[in-house]
Enzyme design. Structure first.
Site, PDB file in Angstrom:
ATOM      1  N   ASP A 206       0.258   4.694   6.155  1.00  0.00           N
ATOM      2  CA  ASP A 206       1.467   5.338   6.660  1.00  0.00           C
ATOM      3  C   ASP A 206       1.122   6.575   7.484  1.00  0.00           C
ATOM      4  O   ASP A 206      -0.010   7.051   7.490  1.00  0.00           O
ATOM      5  CB  ASP A 206       2.388   5.718   5.498  1.00  0.00           C
ATOM      6  CG  ASP A 206       1.708   6.637   4.491  1.00  0.00           C
ATOM      7  OD1 ASP A 206       0.525   6.408   4.176  1.00  0.00           O
ATOM      8  OD2 ASP A 206       2.335   7.606   4.022  1.00  0.00           O
TER       9      ASP A 206
ATOM     10  N   GLU B  45       1.260   7.494   1.126  1.00  0.00           N
ATOM     11  CA  GLU B  45       0.447   8.661   0.792  1.00  0.00           C
ATOM     12  C   GLU B  45       1.085   9.944   1.300  1.00  0.00           C
ATOM     13  O   GLU B  45       0.979  10.997   0.668  1.00  0.00           O
ATOM     14  CB  GLU B  45      -0.961   8.497   1.388  1.00  0.00           C
ATOM     15  CG  GLU B  45      -1.976   9.538   0.927  1.00  0.00           C
ATOM     16  CD  GLU B  45      -2.007  10.799   1.789  1.00  0.00           C
ATOM     17  OE1 GLU B  45      -2.670  11.768   1.388  1.00  0.00           O
ATOM     18  OE2 GLU B  45      -1.357  10.826   2.865  1.00  0.00           O
TER      19      GLU B  45
END
Length: 389
Positions: free
Chosen positions: A82, A144
């Site tokens: 991400d 994350e």
């Protein structure tokens, strides 16, 4: 084996082109599925066994684990799939179109940290997987940048077993053997409102919060007297009172007040214990002031990370990169892999100075040395006849 920049750039271009923002604000949050699918297809073509794992209770979010070889040890190259949100108006180019300028590759996630995965693919190129004496794994996690739900799910499920883990956050390939932990909390004080002309008509949450803040600052002093780690630029744990909101008028007793704070811990401290200690300190205050004190977690937090300097993984990274191990202030997924019993290092190409910035880039000059070092780790830890302990 020469580094194939065209191949690297093609991989990174495709990853950058797939938006995968994770954010606690729902309007920004996106699925990472397309990024995971790209990595899965490429690694399958390399001969890896690929498993795509949905993250429970997080629709549209997936982890990827690709494995080659067998054994009870093994090396994991771990990264997150991400990115953070972006302000398109501050970019000089389309954040989802990889562009090259001045020996740099620009794009959202180019450094943090989509750029790590093509380096791993380049390190793996032309390796004879049949000669692995221990497995090599590539892990891509979800979220994350927000909740770390992907890494938390791995720990909860016990779904990852290996001896070594390389977390490819951008460190300029400096081996990072420790970083601070972080927790972010909300404290809400609930009193009772009333007309300010008579204090007996209410119970000021704001005055109680004044005592809460004093207690937190006393607690910070105690922590800084107990913990000191000269390996960090800021050697002490820190506690920051970030923002406060309360009351609705100068002529009303404040009925409710809320404080947000963060605490950055050093190795040897644990978030659950810190929360318990804070709660224990504030409970008598709530009883004395006859208010309710409600705790809530803004971010579940990450414990500090520490890997012994004498561990075989750190020594191997030091030898292969020619760089001394160091510490960083930012938090990563490394503590989760330590919790799973792995020797862990944070090490990848790029600079954290470019992360979370408009016009994010990764320097081309770092890529070939990074791939060479990662390939050296594979040869040292997963192809040697005698496994390093």
């Amino acid at each position: 084996m020469p580094f194939n920049l065209n191949r690297y750039t093609d991989f990174l271009r495709q990853l950058v082109a797939e938006p995968s923002v994770s954010c606690a604000v729902p309007r920004w949050d996106m699925s990472n599925q397309r990024v995971i699918e790209l990595l899965a297809n490429w690694l399958a073509d390399y001969g890896f066994e690929v498993e795509v794992m949905p993250v429970p209770e997080h629709p549209g979010k997936f982890n990827l684990l690709a494995t080659a070889g067998q054994g009870d040890g093994g090396l994991v190259f771990a990264g997150h799939s991400d990115t953070v949100p972006f302000d398109e108006g501050r970019w000089q180019s389309d954040p989802f179109t990889l562009s090259e300028r001045d020996d740099k590759l620009y794009g959202l996630g180019a450094t943090d940290m989509k750029g790590f995965f093509p380096v791993v693919l380049e390190a793996l190129r032309e390796i004879d997987l049949s000669k692995l004496t221990q497995p090599v794994m590539v892990l891509a996690t979800a979220d994350e940048e927000s909740s770390m739900s992907g890494a938390r799910h791995l720990v909860a499920s016990g779904g990852l077993k290996a001896r070594y883990a390389v977390v490819g956050e951008p460190t300029g390939m400096t081996p990072i053997h420790m970083h601070k932990g972080i927790l972010m909390e909300s404290i809400r004080v609930i009193g009772s409102a009333g007309h300010s002309s008579n204090p007996a008509l209410g119970n000021s949450a704001l005055e109680a919060m004044h005592e809460v803040m004093a207690e937190l600052l006393d607690y910070r002093t105690e922590l800084q007297q107990r913990y000191h780690n000269p390996g960090f630029a800021v050697a002490l744990p820190t506690l920051n009172l970030g923002c406060i909101h309360g009351g609705d008028g100068a002529n009303r007793i404040c009925g409710e007040c809320e404080l947000h704070f963060d605490l950055r811990s050093t190795p040897g401290m644990h978030n659950d214990e810190l929360r318990e200690q804070i709660s224990r300190r504030l409970t008598p205050l709530a009883q004395r002031r006859k208010v309710d004190i409600v705790f809530s977690t803004l971010f579940e937090g990450v414990d500090p990370f520490y890997q012994d300097l004498d561990s075989p993984l750190i020594k191997a990274c030091e030898r292969l990169t020619g760089q001394q191990p160091a510490s960083v202030a930012f938090a990563t997924e490394a503590p989760f892999y330590r919790e799973l019993g792995m020797q862990t290092v944070v090490m990848g190409p790029g600079s954290i100075d470019q992360a979370h910035q408009s016009n994010e880039f990764i320097e081309i000059g770092q890529l070939a040395p990074a791939a060479k070092s990662l390939r050296g780790l594979i040869e040292t830890l997963c192809m040697a006849e005698t496994r390093i302990a």
